[in-house]
Write a protein that holds these residues in place. Structure first.
Motif, PDB file in Angstrom:
ATOM      1  N   LEU A   1       0.867  -1.116  -0.074  1.00  0.00           N
ATOM      2  CA  LEU A   1       0.160  -0.124   0.153  1.00  0.00           C
ATOM      3  C   LEU A   1       0.780   1.227  -0.008  1.00  0.00           C
ATOM      4  N   VAL A   2       0.510   2.249  -0.841  1.00  0.00           N
ATOM      5  CA  VAL A   2       0.990   3.605  -0.655  1.00  0.00           C
ATOM      6  C   VAL A   2       0.006   4.564  -0.989  1.00  0.00           C
ATOM      7  N   HIS A   3       0.542   5.768  -0.541  1.00  0.00           N
ATOM      8  CA  HIS A   3      -0.470   6.866  -0.833  1.00  0.00           C
ATOM      9  C   HIS A   3      -0.575   7.286  -2.432  1.00  0.00           C
ATOM     10  N   SER A   4      -1.798   7.616  -2.890  1.00  0.00           N
ATOM     11  CA  SER A   4      -2.034   7.736  -4.470  1.00  0.00           C
ATOM     12  C   SER A   4      -0.918   8.598  -5.090  1.00  0.00           C
ATOM     13  N   LYS A   5      -0.364   9.426  -4.380  1.00  0.00           N
ATOM     14  CA  LYS A   5       0.847  10.391  -4.788  1.00  0.00           C
ATOM     15  C   LYS A   5       2.161   9.668  -4.774  1.00  0.00           C
TER      16      LYS A   5
ATOM     17  N   GLU B   1      -4.192  10.049   4.271  1.00  0.00           N
ATOM     18  CA  GLU B   1      -2.655  10.159   4.307  1.00  0.00           C
ATOM     19  C   GLU B   1      -1.724   9.575   5.282  1.00  0.00           C
ATOM     20  N   PRO B   2      -0.369   9.171   4.745  1.00  0.00           N
ATOM     21  CA  PRO B   2       0.269   8.581   5.904  1.00  0.00           C
ATOM     22  C   PRO B   2       0.305   9.187   7.256  1.00  0.00           C
ATOM     23  N   TYR B   3       0.412  10.230   7.444  1.00  0.00           N
ATOM     24  CA  TYR B   3       0.405  10.746   8.853  1.00  0.00           C
ATOM     25  C   TYR B   3      -0.906  10.291   9.547  1.00  0.00           C
ATOM     26  N   THR B   4      -2.075  10.278   8.837  1.00  0.00           N
ATOM     27  CA  THR B   4      -3.247  10.048   9.204  1.00  0.00           C
ATOM     28  C   THR B   4      -3.401   8.575   9.726  1.00  0.00           C
TER      29      THR B   4
ATOM     30  N   ARG C   1      11.087  16.519   8.547  1.00  0.00           N
ATOM     31  CA  ARG C   1       9.880  16.013   7.385  1.00  0.00           C
ATOM     32  C   ARG C   1       9.595  14.683   7.955  1.00  0.00           C
ATOM     33  N   PHE C   2       8.179  14.425   8.196  1.00  0.00           N
ATOM     34  CA  PHE C   2       7.659  13.208   8.416  1.00  0.00           C
ATOM     35  C   PHE C   2       7.968  12.124   7.011  1.00  0.00           C
ATOM     36  N   ALA C   3       8.696  11.237   7.115  1.00  0.00           N
ATOM     37  CA  ALA C   3       9.188  10.525   5.914  1.00  0.00           C
ATOM     38  C   ALA C   3       8.151   9.964   4.977  1.00  0.00           C
ATOM     39  N   ALA C   4       7.332   9.211   5.757  1.00  0.00           N
ATOM     40  CA  ALA C   4       6.067   8.529   5.111  1.00  0.00           C
ATOM     41  C   ALA C   4       5.369   9.616   4.201  1.00  0.00           C
ATOM     42  N   GLU C   5       5.088  10.723   4.923  1.00  0.00           N
ATOM     43  CA  GLU C   5       4.294  11.607   4.221  1.00  0.00           C
ATOM     44  C   GLU C   5       5.045  12.191   2.861  1.00  0.00           C
ATOM     45  N   ALA C   6       6.465  12.499   2.924  1.00  0.00           N
ATOM     46  CA  ALA C   6       7.197  12.845   1.912  1.00  0.00           C
ATOM     47  C   ALA C   6       7.145  11.778   0.788  1.00  0.00           C
ATOM     48  N   ASP C   7       7.262  10.366   0.873  1.00  0.00           N
ATOM     49  CA  ASP C   7       7.454   9.571   0.042  1.00  0.00           C
ATOM     50  C   ASP C   7       6.271   8.567  -0.275  1.00  0.00           C
ATOM     51  N   GLY C   8       5.064   8.745   0.531  1.00  0.00           N
ATOM     52  CA  GLY C   8       4.040   8.231   0.458  1.00  0.00           C
ATOM     53  C   GLY C   8       3.953   6.599   0.396  1.00  0.00           C
ATOM     54  N   SER C   9       4.996   6.248   1.339  1.00  0.00           N
ATOM     55  CA  SER C   9       5.317   4.664   1.443  1.00  0.00           C
ATOM     56  C   SER C   9       4.343   4.511   3.024  1.00  0.00           C
ATOM     57  N   MET C  10       3.426   3.334   2.724  1.00  0.00           N
ATOM     58  CA  MET C  10       2.767   2.997   4.079  1.00  0.00           C
ATOM     59  C   MET C  10       2.843   1.580   4.402  1.00  0.00           C
ATOM     60  N   VAL C  11       2.629   0.622   3.456  1.00  0.00           N
ATOM     61  CA  VAL C  11       2.952  -0.897   4.018  1.00  0.00           C
ATOM     62  C   VAL C  11       3.949  -1.359   2.743  1.00  0.00           C
TER      63      VAL C  11
ATOM     64  N   VAL D   1       6.271  -4.496   1.439  1.00  0.00           N
ATOM     65  CA  VAL D   1       6.626  -5.769   1.248  1.00  0.00           C
ATOM     66  C   VAL D   1       8.085  -6.026   1.265  1.00  0.00           C
ATOM     67  N   TYR D   2       8.828  -5.033   0.646  1.00  0.00           N
ATOM     68  CA  TYR D   2      10.345  -4.770   0.556  1.00  0.00           C
ATOM     69  C   TYR D   2      10.766  -4.153   1.579  1.00  0.00           C
ATOM     70  N   HIS D   3      11.635  -4.427   2.522  1.00  0.00           N
ATOM     71  CA  HIS D   3      11.968  -3.801   3.836  1.00  0.00           C
ATOM     72  C   HIS D   3      12.330  -2.126   3.269  1.00  0.00           C
ATOM     73  N   ASP D   4      11.608  -1.557   4.183  1.00  0.00           N
ATOM     74  CA  ASP D   4      11.533  -0.059   4.023  1.00  0.00           C
ATOM     75  C   ASP D   4      11.296   0.821   5.205  1.00  0.00           C
ATOM     76  N   PRO D   5      12.385   1.473   5.830  1.00  0.00           N
ATOM     77  CA  PRO D   5      12.362   2.107   7.105  1.00  0.00           C
ATOM     78  C   PRO D   5      11.399   3.370   7.026  1.00  0.00           C
ATOM     79  N   VAL D   6      11.140   3.820   5.895  1.00  0.00           N
ATOM     80  CA  VAL D   6      10.402   4.978   5.763  1.00  0.00           C
ATOM     81  C   VAL D   6       8.830   4.453   6.041  1.00  0.00           C
ATOM     82  N   ALA D   7       8.302   3.460   5.521  1.00  0.00           N
ATOM     83  CA  ALA D   7       7.010   2.852   5.738  1.00  0.00           C
ATOM     84  C   ALA D   7       6.409   2.626   7.084  1.00  0.00           C
ATOM     85  N   ILE D   8       5.195   2.758   7.073  1.00  0.00           N
ATOM     86  CA  ILE D   8       4.514   2.734   8.478  1.00  0.00           C
ATOM     87  C   ILE D   8       4.533   1.197   9.007  1.00  0.00           C
TER      88      ILE D   8
END
Length: 259
Positions: free
Chosen positions: A82-86, A99-102, A178-188, A190-197
């Protein structure tokens, strides 16, 4: 880098208190604050133990978050569930306007705790730590299924069913104000990502070569999907798994131990 912390409680928000807001322009960022977020929705109490944060429904008693998304890909290689639409829609199964922050704030309000040791980089070989959750997906024509039912693994050229996955709420972080997930849109991820929620602590999460959409099991792109994130009961302790990744957190449940 800091894990984002909630500055409000459900009880305070339900009684009309304003939720935490981003700092005013020019104010220094403090640990746990978030920058460049457009709007933080209020928390509304809709029933005993049930709240709404924007489009996210929070069920404290049931330990779930429910929100809308839509199918983004019905074939191809994945790095995200899952990612943000942007966000990185070229490599994600689903996309959402939440929004990722939400989503992060909703996870914290549900009582989830993130990691104190985020991975150093995308694709890091270590397994992420935090608190375990389960993710379920459904559409109008498909009943609720574990998220792994919509994916397949490709190992040495052979397609294999995805075993039950271990999803971990790690929480995203504030980097350079900057809130990293908001900047990148990365939320869930599958491939390890420290920015994702939420990150994938299952075997193979360190590779971006084996996670694919399960063709035929996923509705067409644009199909509305309901995502449910469920808090897993039981302690998640930081210890060696007994395998080749020291420090992996094992979850201990009432029904037994799973590693």
């Amino acid at each position: 880098m800091f894990i984002l912390s909630a500055a409000l409680s459900l009880s305070a928000s339900a009684s009309g208190a304003d939720p935490a807001a981003p700092p005013a322009p020019g104010d220094p960022m403090q640990p746990g604050q978030v920058g460049e977020v457009t709007t933080i929705p209020p928390v509304e109490k809709v029933a005993p133990g049930r709240y709404r944060l924007g489009a996210v429904e929070i069920d404290k008693r049931g330990g779930t978050l429910t929100f809308p998304a839509e199918v983004n890909m019905d074939k191809g290689l994945l790095e995200y569930l899952l990612v943000h639409s942007k966000g990185k829609t070229h490599e994600s199964l689903l996309r959402t306007k939440v929004e990722p922050y939400t989503l992060q704030l909703a996870c914290l309000l549900l009582g989830l705790e993130g990691t104190s040791a985020p991975l150093a980089a995308q694709g890091a070989p270590e397994r992420p730590t935090g608190e375990e959750v389960e993710i379920f997906l459904s559409s109008e024509e498909r009943k609720s299924q574990p998220s792994e039912e919509w994916m397949i693994n490709l190992v040495n050229g052979a397609k294999k069913p995805v075993p039950p996955m271990t999803w971990i709420f790690t929480g995203s972080m504030v980097v350079n104000g900057r809130f990293a997930a908001e900047a990148d849109g990365s939320m869930v991820a599958v491939y390890h990502d420290p920015v994702a929620i939420i990150d994938n602590a299952s075997k193979g999460g360190e590779t971006d070569k084996m996670w694919y959409v399960k063709e035929g099991a996923v509705p067409p792109p644009g199909t509305p999907v309901t995502v449910v994130i469920r808090k897993v009961n039981g302690a998640y302790r930081q210890e060696s798994s007994g395998g080749d990744v020291p420090g992996f957190g094992a979850r201990v449940e009432e029904r037994g131990e799973r590693r």
